[in-house]
Design a protein around this motif. Structure first.
Motif, PDB file in Angstrom:
ATOM      1  N   LEU A   1       1.556   2.930   0.394  1.00  0.00           N
ATOM      2  CA  LEU A   1       3.043   2.536   1.185  1.00  0.00           C
ATOM      3  C   LEU A   1       3.198   1.049   1.398  1.00  0.00           C
ATOM      4  O   LEU A   1       4.186   0.498   1.292  1.00  0.00           O
ATOM      5  CB  LEU A   1       3.312   3.517   2.178  1.00  0.00           C
ATOM      6  CG  LEU A   1       3.412   5.083   1.931  1.00  0.00           C
ATOM      7  CD1 LEU A   1       3.661   5.673   3.247  1.00  0.00           C
ATOM      8  CD2 LEU A   1       4.810   5.306   1.136  1.00  0.00           C
TER       9      LEU A   1
ATOM     10  N   LYS B   1       3.784  -0.985  -1.650  1.00  0.00           N
ATOM     11  CA  LYS B   1       4.808  -0.641  -2.292  1.00  0.00           C
ATOM     12  C   LYS B   1       6.057  -1.431  -1.400  1.00  0.00           C
ATOM     13  O   LYS B   1       6.986  -1.953  -1.967  1.00  0.00           O
ATOM     14  CB  LYS B   1       5.462   0.768  -2.074  1.00  0.00           C
ATOM     15  CG  LYS B   1       6.826   1.233  -2.529  1.00  0.00           C
ATOM     16  CD  LYS B   1       7.284   2.764  -2.267  1.00  0.00           C
ATOM     17  CE  LYS B   1       8.452   2.889  -2.283  1.00  0.00           C
ATOM     18  NZ  LYS B   1       9.364   2.278  -1.172  1.00  0.00           N
ATOM     19  N   ARG B   2       5.877  -1.554  -0.094  1.00  0.00           N
ATOM     20  CA  ARG B   2       6.874  -2.527   0.744  1.00  0.00           C
ATOM     21  C   ARG B   2       6.817  -3.870   0.514  1.00  0.00           C
ATOM     22  O   ARG B   2       7.882  -4.413   0.565  1.00  0.00           O
ATOM     23  CB  ARG B   2       6.662  -2.073   2.183  1.00  0.00           C
ATOM     24  CG  ARG B   2       7.034  -0.753   2.696  1.00  0.00           C
ATOM     25  CD  ARG B   2       6.991  -0.752   4.491  1.00  0.00           C
ATOM     26  NE  ARG B   2       5.689  -0.784   4.602  1.00  0.00           N
ATOM     27  CZ  ARG B   2       4.912   0.342   4.951  1.00  0.00           C
ATOM     28  NH1 ARG B   2       5.432   1.678   4.722  1.00  0.00           N
ATOM     29  NH2 ARG B   2       3.687   0.406   5.425  1.00  0.00           N
TER      30      ARG B   2
ATOM     31  N   HIS C   1       6.486  -4.837  -2.602  1.00  0.00           N
ATOM     32  CA  HIS C   1       6.826  -4.932  -4.103  1.00  0.00           C
ATOM     33  C   HIS C   1       5.436  -5.115  -4.981  1.00  0.00           C
ATOM     34  O   HIS C   1       5.608  -5.700  -5.951  1.00  0.00           O
ATOM     35  CB  HIS C   1       7.804  -5.769  -4.269  1.00  0.00           C
ATOM     36  CG  HIS C   1       9.184  -5.535  -3.334  1.00  0.00           C
ATOM     37  ND1 HIS C   1       9.945  -4.494  -3.543  1.00  0.00           N
ATOM     38  CD2 HIS C   1       9.507  -6.178  -2.486  1.00  0.00           C
ATOM     39  CE1 HIS C   1      10.851  -4.553  -2.524  1.00  0.00           C
ATOM     40  NE2 HIS C   1      10.714  -5.373  -1.954  1.00  0.00           N
TER      41      HIS C   1
ATOM     42  N   GLY D   1       4.855   0.083  -7.511  1.00  0.00           N
ATOM     43  CA  GLY D   1       6.203   0.907  -7.655  1.00  0.00           C
ATOM     44  C   GLY D   1       6.078   2.156  -6.922  1.00  0.00           C
ATOM     45  O   GLY D   1       5.061   2.491  -6.800  1.00  0.00           O
ATOM     46  N   GLU D   2       7.217   2.768  -6.778  1.00  0.00           N
ATOM     47  CA  GLU D   2       7.280   4.065  -5.882  1.00  0.00           C
ATOM     48  C   GLU D   2       6.395   5.225  -6.739  1.00  0.00           C
ATOM     49  O   GLU D   2       5.660   6.083  -6.093  1.00  0.00           O
ATOM     50  CB  GLU D   2       8.718   4.479  -6.044  1.00  0.00           C
ATOM     51  CG  GLU D   2       8.876   5.957  -5.303  1.00  0.00           C
ATOM     52  CD  GLU D   2       8.544   6.127  -3.980  1.00  0.00           C
ATOM     53  OE1 GLU D   2       8.072   7.123  -3.653  1.00  0.00           O
ATOM     54  OE2 GLU D   2       8.983   5.075  -3.235  1.00  0.00           O
ATOM     55  N   ASP D   3       6.652   5.020  -8.327  1.00  0.00           N
ATOM     56  CA  ASP D   3       5.757   5.890  -9.162  1.00  0.00           C
ATOM     57  C   ASP D   3       3.924   5.999  -8.846  1.00  0.00           C
ATOM     58  O   ASP D   3       3.321   6.834  -9.143  1.00  0.00           O
ATOM     59  CB  ASP D   3       6.175   6.073 -10.351  1.00  0.00           C
ATOM     60  CG  ASP D   3       5.850   4.737 -10.924  1.00  0.00           C
ATOM     61  OD1 ASP D   3       6.049   3.759 -10.393  1.00  0.00           O
ATOM     62  OD2 ASP D   3       5.582   4.735 -12.254  1.00  0.00           O
TER      63      ASP D   3
ATOM     64  N   VAL E   1       2.551   5.307  -5.840  1.00  0.00           N
ATOM     65  CA  VAL E   1       2.137   5.520  -4.479  1.00  0.00           C
ATOM     66  C   VAL E   1       1.587   7.206  -4.610  1.00  0.00           C
ATOM     67  O   VAL E   1       2.182   7.920  -5.270  1.00  0.00           O
ATOM     68  CB  VAL E   1       3.403   5.760  -3.506  1.00  0.00           C
ATOM     69  CG1 VAL E   1       2.839   6.254  -2.027  1.00  0.00           C
ATOM     70  CG2 VAL E   1       3.991   4.464  -3.302  1.00  0.00           C
TER      71      VAL E   1
ATOM     72  N   LYS F   1      11.539   6.297   3.320  1.00  0.00           N
ATOM     73  CA  LYS F   1      11.514   5.900   1.818  1.00  0.00           C
ATOM     74  C   LYS F   1      10.692   4.733   1.571  1.00  0.00           C
ATOM     75  O   LYS F   1      10.333   4.121   2.263  1.00  0.00           O
ATOM     76  CB  LYS F   1      12.690   5.772   0.988  1.00  0.00           C
ATOM     77  CG  LYS F   1      13.646   7.067   1.027  1.00  0.00           C
ATOM     78  CD  LYS F   1      14.386   6.822   0.048  1.00  0.00           C
ATOM     79  CE  LYS F   1      15.004   8.264  -0.408  1.00  0.00           C
ATOM     80  NZ  LYS F   1      15.623   8.362  -1.824  1.00  0.00           N
TER      81      LYS F   1
END
Length: 139
Positions: free
Chosen positions: A16, A19-20, A22, A25-27, A29, A139
């Motif tokens: 996470l 991801k924050r 960048h 990517g979300e996928d 995590v 999110k």
């Protein structure tokens, strides 16, 4: 009162953070939904070795734990784990129990998320006194 189970989402907290920033990517995590036994006799979140392997959670220390059968075992402790239930979330450490042990949702994460066991319905619920407890963006 019988056994109470809750569907919770477990997320690799390091993913996470990446991801924050960048970096991933979300996928990418790592996350999973599991059924956890709500166990106020346990103070931590307890996961098993299979979950730890799938989420690739880093080991931060080792601790001794007493299992329900009285056996004392040394377990890895992993962190950070983000745990989500309904509109609640917390970040915590998790004790890794041997093999395919049942996931236990202990007192510390329960209290931090401000959730309660409803004895009549035998389910975990969001505290009705604080249904819209301020939470970070999920999110």
């Amino acid at each position: 009162m019988g056994l109470v189970y809750a569907e919770i989402e477990l997320i690799n907290g390091e993913d996470l953070a990446l991801k924050r920033k960048h970096i991933i990517g979300e996928d990418e995590v790592k996350r999973m939904t599991v059924s956890a036994l709500v166990d106020t006799g346990s103070y931590m979140l307890c996961i098993n070795e299979n979950i730890q392997e799938q989420l690739q959670l880093p080991v931060v220390e080792k601790r001794k734990a007493q299992l329900a059968n009285g056996e004392i075992v040394q377990c890895d402790v992993v962190a950070p784990v983000e745990l989500r239930f309904k509109n609640r979330a917390t970040t915590c450490r998790a004790m890794v129990l041997p093999g395919d042990s049942e996931v236990l949702l202990g007192a510390i994460p329960l209290e931090d998320m401000d959730v309660l066991i409803h004895p009549l319905r035998q389910e975990l619920i969001v505290n009705p006194d604080h249904p819209y407890f301020a939470q970070m963006k999920l999110k």
